[in-house]
Design an enzyme around this catalytic site. Structure first.
Site, mmCIF file in Angstrom:
data_model
loop_
_atom_site.group_PDB
_atom_site.id
_atom_site.type_symbol
_atom_site.label_atom_id
_atom_site.label_comp_id
_atom_site.label_asym_id
_atom_site.label_seq_id
_atom_site.Cartn_x
_atom_site.Cartn_y
_atom_site.Cartn_z
ATOM 1 C CE LYS A 22 -72.505 21.548 -41.820
ATOM 2 N NZ LYS A 22 -71.800 20.847 -43.265
ATOM 3 N N GLY A 32 -72.361 32.973 -40.371
ATOM 4 C CA GLY A 32 -70.794 33.551 -40.023
ATOM 5 C C GLY A 32 -70.199 33.624 -41.299
ATOM 6 C CB CYS A 33 -69.112 30.243 -43.052
ATOM 7 S SG CYS A 33 -68.587 29.317 -41.769
ATOM 8 C CB THR A 34 -73.409 33.053 -45.382
ATOM 9 O OG1 THR A 34 -73.443 31.597 -45.607
ATOM 10 C CG2 THR A 34 -74.155 33.924 -46.848
ATOM 11 C CB SER A 44 -68.086 33.622 -48.159
ATOM 12 O OG SER A 44 -67.415 32.525 -47.677
#
Length: 153
Positions: free
Chosen positions: A38, A43-45, A48
């Protein structure tokens, strides 16, 4: 159909930040597709941003990075702008690409079960063959592992 190592990845076209992307259109370059749960989560930030920070190294290795989640294009545009991501993010609302790579898994949050994206990365060679996959990715040092795998191709 799910792709497996050392087989051809079927072409797909998907809505992405900056316009549609087709896998066939990237032939001749190595392609790193990373699936993340998401936009705007911790974690995704971090993942990325790690790909963003190493982007020049990937380009020097004739590689392109593509991020994929089930978020909308509007969410992706905001996430991309906020983090200054130099690569496209694909919106897979209909889960076609997620199913192709078999990244939807049963998860639990606060005792509730749901289907969500398992953080995963795939390396496709210049001929469209899947050469490596990472599943249940831990963000720390992951980008370095991907860079090493590309250098070994």
């Amino acid at each position: 159909m799910t792709v497996i190592i050392d087989t051809h990845v079927p072409d797909f076209t998907a809505a992405a930040t900056g316009g549609e992307i087709s896998l066939k259109g990237l032939r001749g370059r190595k392609v790193i597709i990373y699936f993340y749960p998401k936009d705007n989560t911790a974690g995704c930030t971090m993942e990325s941003m790690a790909f963003r920070d190493a982007y020049t190294q990937f380009i020097e290795l004739n590689s392109e990075i593509i991020g994929v989640s089930r978020d909308s294009l509007r969410s992706h545009d905001s996430f991309k702008r906020k983090l200054g991501l130099p690569f496209p993010l694909l919106s897979d609302v209909e889960e076609k690409i997620c199913n192709l790579f078999d990244v939807l898994k049963k998860k639990k949050l606060y005792g509730k079960e749901y289907m969500g994206i398992e953080r995963s990365t795939f390396l496709i060679d210049t001929n469209g063959i899947l050469r490596k996959e990472w599943r249940c990715v831990k963000v720390a040092n992951h980008v370095d592992e991907v860079l090493s795998a590309i250098q070994a191709l």
